[in-house]
Design a protein around this motif. Structure first.
Motif, PDB file in Angstrom:
ATOM      1  N   PRO A   1      46.572 -35.215  29.707  1.00  0.00           N
ATOM      2  CA  PRO A   1      46.990 -36.609  29.924  1.00  0.00           C
ATOM      3  C   PRO A   1      46.841 -37.495  28.694  1.00  0.00           C
ATOM      4  O   PRO A   1      47.530 -38.493  28.557  1.00  0.00           O
ATOM      5  CB  PRO A   1      46.064 -37.096  31.044  1.00  0.00           C
ATOM      6  CG  PRO A   1      45.606 -35.853  31.732  1.00  0.00           C
ATOM      7  CD  PRO A   1      45.530 -34.810  30.671  1.00  0.00           C
ATOM      8  N   TYR A   2      45.922 -37.125  27.783  1.00  0.00           N
ATOM      9  CA  TYR A   2      45.656 -37.966  26.614  1.00  0.00           C
ATOM     10  C   TYR A   2      46.185 -37.350  25.326  1.00  0.00           C
ATOM     11  O   TYR A   2      45.650 -37.592  24.242  1.00  0.00           O
ATOM     12  CB  TYR A   2      44.146 -38.224  26.495  1.00  0.00           C
ATOM     13  CG  TYR A   2      43.545 -38.826  27.739  1.00  0.00           C
ATOM     14  CD1 TYR A   2      43.724 -40.172  28.048  1.00  0.00           C
ATOM     15  CD2 TYR A   2      42.806 -38.041  28.627  1.00  0.00           C
ATOM     16  CE1 TYR A   2      43.173 -40.736  29.196  1.00  0.00           C
ATOM     17  CE2 TYR A   2      42.247 -38.589  29.772  1.00  0.00           C
ATOM     18  CZ  TYR A   2      42.439 -39.937  30.053  1.00  0.00           C
ATOM     19  OH  TYR A   2      41.890 -40.477  31.195  1.00  0.00           O
ATOM     20  N   GLY A   3      47.233 -36.573  25.433  1.00  0.00           N
ATOM     21  CA  GLY A   3      47.826 -35.979  24.241  1.00  0.00           C
ATOM     22  C   GLY A   3      47.346 -34.558  24.012  1.00  0.00           C
ATOM     23  O   GLY A   3      46.286 -34.148  24.506  1.00  0.00           O
ATOM     24  N   PRO A   4      48.129 -33.767  23.279  1.00  0.00           N
ATOM     25  CA  PRO A   4      47.809 -32.355  23.100  1.00  0.00           C
ATOM     26  C   PRO A   4      46.528 -32.142  22.307  1.00  0.00           C
ATOM     27  O   PRO A   4      46.316 -32.770  21.274  1.00  0.00           O
ATOM     28  CB  PRO A   4      49.027 -31.820  22.327  1.00  0.00           C
ATOM     29  CG  PRO A   4      49.567 -33.018  21.605  1.00  0.00           C
ATOM     30  CD  PRO A   4      49.331 -34.171  22.535  1.00  0.00           C
ATOM     31  N   HIS A   5      45.687 -31.274  22.808  1.00  0.00           N
ATOM     32  CA  HIS A   5      44.455 -30.900  22.125  1.00  0.00           C
ATOM     33  C   HIS A   5      44.509 -29.412  21.803  1.00  0.00           C
ATOM     34  O   HIS A   5      44.473 -28.565  22.703  1.00  0.00           O
ATOM     35  CB  HIS A   5      43.244 -31.244  22.990  1.00  0.00           C
ATOM     36  CG  HIS A   5      42.912 -32.701  22.982  1.00  0.00           C
ATOM     37  ND1 HIS A   5      43.712 -33.644  23.597  1.00  0.00           N
ATOM     38  CD2 HIS A   5      41.901 -33.384  22.395  1.00  0.00           C
ATOM     39  CE1 HIS A   5      43.187 -34.841  23.393  1.00  0.00           C
ATOM     40  NE2 HIS A   5      42.101 -34.711  22.671  1.00  0.00           N
ATOM     41  N   ILE A   6      44.624 -29.110  20.534  1.00  0.00           N
ATOM     42  CA  ILE A   6      44.776 -27.737  20.056  1.00  0.00           C
ATOM     43  C   ILE A   6      43.489 -27.340  19.344  1.00  0.00           C
ATOM     44  O   ILE A   6      43.126 -27.943  18.326  1.00  0.00           O
ATOM     45  CB  ILE A   6      45.967 -27.615  19.074  1.00  0.00           C
ATOM     46  CG1 ILE A   6      47.192 -28.393  19.580  1.00  0.00           C
ATOM     47  CG2 ILE A   6      46.290 -26.151  18.812  1.00  0.00           C
ATOM     48  CD1 ILE A   6      47.728 -27.933  20.895  1.00  0.00           C
ATOM     49  N   PHE A   7      42.811 -26.334  19.867  1.00  0.00           N
ATOM     50  CA  PHE A   7      41.541 -25.956  19.247  1.00  0.00           C
ATOM     51  C   PHE A   7      41.781 -25.017  18.068  1.00  0.00           C
ATOM     52  O   PHE A   7      42.495 -24.025  18.169  1.00  0.00           O
ATOM     53  CB  PHE A   7      40.598 -25.278  20.247  1.00  0.00           C
ATOM     54  CG  PHE A   7      39.264 -24.984  19.629  1.00  0.00           C
ATOM     55  CD1 PHE A   7      38.326 -25.995  19.483  1.00  0.00           C
ATOM     56  CD2 PHE A   7      38.984 -23.722  19.142  1.00  0.00           C
ATOM     57  CE1 PHE A   7      37.107 -25.739  18.868  1.00  0.00           C
ATOM     58  CE2 PHE A   7      37.765 -23.459  18.529  1.00  0.00           C
ATOM     59  CZ  PHE A   7      36.823 -24.464  18.386  1.00  0.00           C
ATOM     60  N   HIS A   8      41.142 -25.347  16.955  1.00  0.00           N
ATOM     61  CA  HIS A   8      41.193 -24.489  15.765  1.00  0.00           C
ATOM     62  C   HIS A   8      39.943 -24.761  14.934  1.00  0.00           C
ATOM     63  O   HIS A   8      39.456 -25.893  14.878  1.00  0.00           O
ATOM     64  CB  HIS A   8      42.451 -24.778  14.935  1.00  0.00           C
ATOM     65  CG  HIS A   8      42.576 -26.218  14.503  1.00  0.00           C
ATOM     66  ND1 HIS A   8      42.215 -26.663  13.243  1.00  0.00           N
ATOM     67  CD2 HIS A   8      42.992 -27.322  15.179  1.00  0.00           C
ATOM     68  CE1 HIS A   8      42.421 -27.965  13.155  1.00  0.00           C
ATOM     69  NE2 HIS A   8      42.889 -28.395  14.321  1.00  0.00           N
ATOM     70  N   THR A   9      39.410 -23.729  14.318  1.00  0.00           N
ATOM     71  CA  THR A   9      38.223 -23.901  13.474  1.00  0.00           C
ATOM     72  C   THR A   9      38.074 -22.719  12.528  1.00  0.00           C
ATOM     73  O   THR A   9      38.541 -21.604  12.823  1.00  0.00           O
ATOM     74  CB  THR A   9      36.956 -24.045  14.336  1.00  0.00           C
ATOM     75  OG1 THR A   9      35.850 -24.380  13.496  1.00  0.00           O
ATOM     76  CG2 THR A   9      36.638 -22.740  15.081  1.00  0.00           C
TER      77      THR A   9
ATOM     78  N   PRO B   1      61.803 -25.470  21.444  1.00  0.00           N
ATOM     79  CA  PRO B   1      61.408 -24.122  21.032  1.00  0.00           C
ATOM     80  C   PRO B   1      59.929 -23.953  20.721  1.00  0.00           C
ATOM     81  O   PRO B   1      59.436 -22.824  20.641  1.00  0.00           O
ATOM     82  CB  PRO B   1      62.257 -23.867  19.778  1.00  0.00           C
ATOM     83  CG  PRO B   1      62.634 -25.220  19.277  1.00  0.00           C
ATOM     84  CD  PRO B   1      62.733 -26.097  20.486  1.00  0.00           C
ATOM     85  N   VAL B   2      59.204 -25.048  20.509  1.00  0.00           N
ATOM     86  CA  VAL B   2      57.774 -24.983  20.184  1.00  0.00           C
ATOM     87  C   VAL B   2      57.026 -26.025  21.004  1.00  0.00           C
ATOM     88  O   VAL B   2      57.620 -26.875  21.659  1.00  0.00           O
ATOM     89  CB  VAL B   2      57.525 -25.226  18.674  1.00  0.00           C
ATOM     90  CG1 VAL B   2      58.095 -24.091  17.829  1.00  0.00           C
ATOM     91  CG2 VAL B   2      58.103 -26.577  18.243  1.00  0.00           C
TER      92      VAL B   2
ATOM     93  N   HIS C   1      54.078 -24.155  26.354  1.00  0.00           N
ATOM     94  CA  HIS C   1      53.867 -23.415  25.107  1.00  0.00           C
ATOM     95  C   HIS C   1      52.376 -23.297  24.801  1.00  0.00           C
ATOM     96  O   HIS C   1      51.905 -22.257  24.323  1.00  0.00           O
ATOM     97  CB  HIS C   1      54.560 -24.123  23.941  1.00  0.00           C
ATOM     98  CG  HIS C   1      56.051 -24.102  24.008  1.00  0.00           C
ATOM     99  ND1 HIS C   1      56.805 -22.995  23.674  1.00  0.00           N
ATOM    100  CD2 HIS C   1      56.933 -25.065  24.355  1.00  0.00           C
ATOM    101  CE1 HIS C   1      58.087 -23.281  23.818  1.00  0.00           C
ATOM    102  NE2 HIS C   1      58.192 -24.520  24.240  1.00  0.00           N
ATOM    103  N   LEU C   2      51.637 -24.363  25.089  1.00  0.00           N
ATOM    104  CA  LEU C   2      50.214 -24.386  24.776  1.00  0.00           C
ATOM    105  C   LEU C   2      49.401 -23.523  25.729  1.00  0.00           C
ATOM    106  O   LEU C   2      48.465 -22.834  25.315  1.00  0.00           O
ATOM    107  CB  LEU C   2      49.684 -25.822  24.831  1.00  0.00           C
ATOM    108  CG  LEU C   2      49.925 -26.751  23.658  1.00  0.00           C
ATOM    109  CD1 LEU C   2      51.387 -26.911  23.299  1.00  0.00           C
ATOM    110  CD2 LEU C   2      49.296 -28.123  23.926  1.00  0.00           C
TER     111      LEU C   2
END
Length: 363
Positions: free
Chosen positions: A54-62, A265-266, A285-286
């Protein structure tokens, strides 16, 4: 009510602190003025059963193995490498800018050496680099700056590139090869069952009590605590004593498209020059969900509303430093997270800051 530790905010900063403090044997009360846990990383199924943010995409990366290992205690993972396209001149082109972007934009077929030579020719020599405009011009030159960055920045921040600190643009690299991943970190995953499930596991200790829809400033005198973890806006804690710290907010427009397998597409398409929104996220996609329809979200930056992003400008940093001096003098209060430290943190950086905070407290 008496607890060892009161944690204000149930997002990543607060949840990590609460989990570690409870694991060290302390009693912990977590409060949040929203009616859910997870902060801005909260996710939930929409009316059509599709997991959305709901608050925008959160993509985990580290790149930090210890942070990935710590979070892995509370979730299984789904491998996911985020890819972003920018809609420019009627084409969808990779961002960060790479060889495919430049060749597609200009109709060329340059190899890596050719792309490198082109960028060397168009870069604007600027030294020292002070603003985001300086950083972008020195990286990709005027034309790519204007097509991909200038309009997006005006929408996102309400400011020109020249009015933002260089740190904003420095987050986005430029590539001469074809790597179209948005991030290149070692660990790129999404929580397999979603972020909310991760937070539920993190806050599951019997030593942790969670109270939602609870405003700290309304209950602060009713709770006795030995130590306070505060993750809200730093200036708000001090009643805006020196004036308000500027934050950028967002408005989200969700839409479900029935009978459409995928809309784009993404997972993310940016719109630097067209429309009032900055980007469209398509959540399937996520998450990797299978469903007959799809759910998308348009993102509209705005000046008023929930604080999302500290605005990186020298005068704002100077004001934040005045508040940080007050915070540094506190002996029973710790300030953690993007809002409480007035820093543009990624999620893994918030986790790292929280782990350090509680380690300093012996947890």
């Amino acid at each position: 009510m008496k607890v060892d530790c009161l944690v204000v905010g149930a997002g990543f900063a607060g949840a990590v602190c609460a989990e570690r403090l409870a694991a060290s044997g302390r009693s912990v009360l977590v409060i949040d003025r929203r009616n859910h846990i997870g902060g801005n990383a909260h996710d939930r199924p929409d009316a059509h059963g599709i997991l959305v943010h709901p608050y925008g995409p959160h993509i985990f990366h580290t790149n930090a193995e210890r942070i990935f290992a710590y979070l892995s205690r509370f979730t299984d993972w789904r491998f996911y490498e985020h890819r972003v396209l920018a809609s420019v001149d009627g084409r969808l082109l990779p961002i960060p800018i790479n060889r495919t972007t430049i060749n597609g934009l200009y109709g060329w077929a340059l190899d890596e050496a050719g792309i490198r030579a082109h960028l060397d020719a168009v870069r604007v020599p600027i030294d020292p680099i002070r603003t985001s405009e300086d950083a972008v011009l020195a990286s990709v030159g005027t034309d790519l700056c204007d097509r991909f960055f200038r309009g997006y920045t005006r929408k996102q921040w309400g400011l020109d590139l020249a009015d933002l600190s260089a740190s904003v643009a420095a987050r986005i690299p430029t590539r001469t090869g074809d790597d179209d991943r948005y991030f290149t970190d070692r660990f790129q995953f999404m929580p397999a069952a979603g972020y909310t499930r991760l937070f539920e596991a993190m806050l599951a200790s019997p030593r942790i009590t969670v109270r939602l829809a609870t405003d700290f400033f309304q209950v602060r005198d009713a709770i006795a605590w030995d130590h306070l973890i505060f993750t809200g806006p730093l200036d708000g804690f001090y009643g805006h004593r020196y004036g308000r710290l500027p934050y950028r907010s967002l408005r989200f427009e969700h839409e479900h498209l029935a009978g459409i397998e995928t809309f784009q597409p993404v997972g993310q398409v940016n719109y630097p020059n067209d429309h009032a929104f900055t980007r469209i996220t398509e959540f399937k996609h996520l998450t990797g969900q299978q469903a007959a329809g799809t759910s998308i979200m348009r993102e509209y930056p705005c000046a008023d509303g929930e604080p999302f992003y500290p605005v990186p400008r020298p005068e704002n940093e100077a004001l934040a430093q005045r508040y940080r001096k007050l915070a540094a003098a506190e002996t029973r209060v710790s300030f953690v997270g993007r809002l409480a430290e007035y820093r543009y943190y990624n999620m893994d950086q918030v986790v790292g800051a929280a782990l350090k905070t509680v380690a300093d407290l012996g947890a």
